[in-house]
Design a protein around this motif. Sequence first.
Motif, PDB file in Angstrom:
ATOM      1  N   PHE A 244       0.805  -1.225   0.000  1.00 25.40           N
ATOM      2  CA  PHE A 244       0.000   0.000   0.000  1.00 25.40           C
ATOM      3  C   PHE A 244       0.838   1.275   0.000  1.00 25.40           C
ATOM      4  CE2 PHE A 244      -2.217  -3.418   2.174  1.00 25.40           C
ATOM      5  CZ  PHE A 244      -3.437  -3.441   1.514  1.00 25.40           C
ATOM      6  N   ARG A 245       2.095   1.180   0.408  1.00 19.10           N
ATOM      7  CA  ARG A 245       2.927   2.374   0.517  1.00 19.10           C
ATOM      8  C   ARG A 245       3.392   2.867  -0.851  1.00 19.10           C
ATOM      9  NH1 ARG A 245       6.420   0.023   5.439  1.00 19.10           N
ATOM     10  NH2 ARG A 245       5.119   0.707   7.200  1.00 19.10           N
ATOM     11  N   ILE A 246       3.283   4.166  -1.064  1.00 22.57           N
ATOM     12  CA  ILE A 246       3.751   4.785  -2.304  1.00 22.57           C
ATOM     13  C   ILE A 246       5.098   5.453  -2.031  1.00 22.57           C
ATOM     14  CG2 ILE A 246       3.254   6.548  -4.052  1.00 22.57           C
ATOM     15  CD1 ILE A 246       0.311   6.168  -3.527  1.00 22.57           C
ATOM     16  N   PRO A 247       6.105   5.200  -2.851  1.00 21.24           N
ATOM     17  CA  PRO A 247       7.422   5.828  -2.635  1.00 21.24           C
ATOM     18  C   PRO A 247       7.305   7.348  -2.609  1.00 21.24           C
ATOM     19  CG  PRO A 247       7.573   4.088  -4.279  1.00 21.24           C
ATOM     20  CD  PRO A 247       6.111   4.272  -3.996  1.00 21.24           C
ATOM     21  N   LYS A 248       8.053   7.966  -1.737  1.00 19.01           N
ATOM     22  CA  LYS A 248       7.950   9.409  -1.525  1.00 19.01           C
ATOM     23  C   LYS A 248       8.236  10.203  -2.793  1.00 19.01           C
ATOM     24  CE  LYS A 248       9.728  13.117   1.457  1.00 19.01           C
ATOM     25  NZ  LYS A 248      10.622  13.442   2.590  1.00 19.01           N
ATOM     26  N   TYR A 249       9.176   9.756  -3.606  1.00 14.38           N
ATOM     27  CA  TYR A 249       9.558  10.545  -4.782  1.00 14.38           C
ATOM     28  C   TYR A 249       8.413  10.683  -5.779  1.00 14.38           C
ATOM     29  CZ  TYR A 249      10.054   6.632  -8.096  1.00 14.38           C
ATOM     30  OH  TYR A 249       9.816   5.562  -8.936  1.00 14.38           O
ATOM     31  N   VAL A 250       7.497   9.722  -5.766  1.00 15.84           N
ATOM     32  CA  VAL A 250       6.344   9.775  -6.680  1.00 15.84           C
ATOM     33  C   VAL A 250       5.385  10.892  -6.272  1.00 15.84           C
ATOM     34  CG1 VAL A 250       4.330   8.499  -7.502  1.00 15.84           C
ATOM     35  CG2 VAL A 250       6.510   7.321  -7.214  1.00 15.84           C
TER      36      VAL A 250
ATOM     37  N   GLU B 117       3.784   9.325   5.046  1.00 12.29           N
ATOM     38  CA  GLU B 117       3.013  10.510   5.446  1.00 12.29           C
ATOM     39  C   GLU B 117       2.523  11.302   4.254  1.00 12.29           C
ATOM     40  OE1 GLU B 117       4.471  13.190   8.316  1.00 12.29           O
ATOM     41  OE2 GLU B 117       4.966  11.658   9.806  1.00 12.29           O
ATOM     42  N   ASN B 118       3.294  11.301   3.171  1.00 15.23           N
ATOM     43  CA  ASN B 118       2.943  12.094   1.996  1.00 15.23           C
ATOM     44  C   ASN B 118       1.745  11.551   1.229  1.00 15.23           C
ATOM     45  OD1 ASN B 118       6.076  12.335   2.451  1.00 15.23           O
ATOM     46  ND2 ASN B 118       5.460  14.198   1.371  1.00 15.23           N
ATOM     47  N   GLN B 119       1.279  10.362   1.567  1.00 14.48           N
ATOM     48  CA  GLN B 119       0.123   9.816   0.857  1.00 14.48           C
ATOM     49  C   GLN B 119      -1.147   9.865   1.701  1.00 14.48           C
ATOM     50  OE1 GLN B 119       2.121   5.653   1.065  1.00 14.48           O
ATOM     51  NE2 GLN B 119       0.011   5.161   0.507  1.00 14.48           N
ATOM     52  N   VAL B 120      -1.079  10.547   2.839  1.00 12.70           N
ATOM     53  CA  VAL B 120      -2.233  10.694   3.738  1.00 12.70           C
ATOM     54  C   VAL B 120      -2.491  12.184   3.937  1.00 12.70           C
ATOM     55  CG1 VAL B 120      -3.219  10.127   5.984  1.00 12.70           C
ATOM     56  CG2 VAL B 120      -1.609   8.544   4.892  1.00 12.70           C
ATOM     57  N   TYR B 121      -3.711  12.641   3.624  1.00 12.89           N
ATOM     58  CA  TYR B 121      -4.006  14.070   3.602  1.00 12.89           C
ATOM     59  C   TYR B 121      -5.179  14.410   4.524  1.00 12.89           C
ATOM     60  CZ  TYR B 121      -1.200  13.570  -0.597  1.00 12.89           C
ATOM     61  OH  TYR B 121      -0.196  13.259  -1.474  1.00 12.89           O
TER      62      TYR B 121
END
Length: 529
Positions: free
Chosen positions: A26-32, A76-80
Amino acid sequence: MKLHGIGLIRGIMANSHFGEDFLKDFRIPKYVLVPESKSEHVADVPQCPVLVFINSKSGGQLGGNLLVTYRSLLNENQVYDLGQEAPDKVLSQIYANLEMLKRNGDEVATKIQESLRIIVAGGDGTAGWLLGVVSDLRLSHSPPIATVPLGTGNNLPFAFGWGKKNPGTDPQSVKHFLDQVKRAKEMKIDSWHILMRMRIPKEGPCDPIAPLDLPHSLHAFGRVSDSNELNVAQTFGVLQEGCHTFRGGFWNYFSMGRSSSLGVLSSILNINLQSYLNHSRMDAQVSYAFHTERKLHPEKFKNQLTNQATYAKITHSQGWFSSSPSQSTSRNIAEFAKVKIMKNHGQWEDLQIPPNIKSIVILNLPSFSGGFNPWGVPARRHNGRFTPAYVDDGLVEVVGFRDAWHGLVLLAPKGHGTRLAQAHRIRFEFHKGAIDHTYMRIDGEPWKQPLPVDDETIMVEISHLHQVNILARHGCRSKSVHNPESHSSEGNEEEDWDDEETRGSAEYKKFGAADTFKLPEEIDVSHLS
């Protein structure tokens, strides 16, 4: 002791199933997710990458707690937090990043875009907001959306198998939900456009409805002069001096008038509290009173149980079960409105409303006011008048109710309201009558609608707009017209009835949640439930 042992074994199995490797899917790499980032080597490409949008002010403390848990488990960058970041800006930026990376030959970005799913946690208003944003962005591949029930009614999550109770916010509960998202199937869901037009008042305030009193999905579009062709076409050919135009849309339902209310069943039928909470059902007038009270005293609305109890109190105070057969019929729909429907392209026909109908529900999903299905399941007879309801057939179901007692039929296994029509399009024309206002709701958000006081008319038109992808659990109550398991033998496929002129109109291009609509700064997202 035996049951305790079984529960312990299941808990151990669950913990082993949801280990660290589980979250890699489920985790998306931060650079994306970060603009202008360069491609990086990724050992494990996520099989089910998710973007999570949470209304941190929904469900009392639950929204905030859920935000913390998701951020601790995922990137954290994929949760808003929807109270801090607008979803249309977030999604536009992320898809711009994905396209840039794909052009540079990044295969990870390609796979993520193909399999991306969205999770939205909040009430029906929050879920509708996200659906509207995705609809407006018109992405080449619309990411399917899963809904976490954090509101009071939670009709949309319930319709697709996600339940209507507030979920757990601990890590194990969140992992369990992520697992369900991964296993869920994709379905299409229709969206419906609303166009409302009324004459600019000669006296009093220029705006007949204060902008902040409107639902978030219905907003002022502009004024139309008497020479505008749309003005003539959309108001039954009646020229008017100038009109306010409001537009928006809904996914679940639009209701108008005094619909049935089961708010005091716990005291009348002596059923237990939980049963009452599962069967409470509010009309537009009660809903309006509830939302007004929540705006004035937000500190009183901290959790689902308190909110539903407040609904019950307001329902009782409105006297919904004190009416008698001898009650005046001045509020019957037929007394102040004419209704037309379109079953086939270009062919409007009058809809005959029984004189005792006091409210109408325009239904797209099989869940209304806490989980009831007012349409029910009509018998599948050959050439029958009505068919079962599907969420992707381009049709809305039109249901009428007489009074609060009529709503009791919904407690029966096969109970339903008065079926009036199934249509691609429906139009209300309000004229001067015995009352000066009525109450309307869009997906649970109510407003007080002024009615004509002289020879003017007010028009509300509902038409099919678009479709987006949504995630549904196996066995959910929503049915697809394209699913052989739920398809009737006669079929009910959508016709291409929209003409080019209508679709080309600026008023019909957008659902209204993204570029053409921004939440005013003074609106608190907690009001979206």
